[in-house]
Design a protein around this motif. Structure first.
Motif: not given
Length: 65
Positions: A16-41
């Protein structure tokens, strides 16, 4: 000379988390990698982690080696 590859980590997350991350990345025209890096920072900037970083001089890791 090519840039050295960035270190990689592997994590296991619920589907479920994977699906949410991918959906949000698509909506934001971003990538899961970028989102995870933002979260870690953001997590590293929290007071609890900053206390650990300071206590153990982890901000000096680049100077070692």
């Amino acid at each position: 000379m090519p840039k050295p590859a960035k270190p990689q980590i592997r994590v296991y997350i619920p589907e479920e988390t994977d699906r949410l991350l991918k959906a949000i990345a698509g909506i934001k025209d971003s990538s899961v990698n970028a989102i995870v890096n933002e979260a870690i920072e953001a997590w590293l900037k929290e007071a609890e982690q900053q206390e650990i970083i300071q206590k153990f001089n982890l901000d000096k890791l680049d100077e070692i080696g």
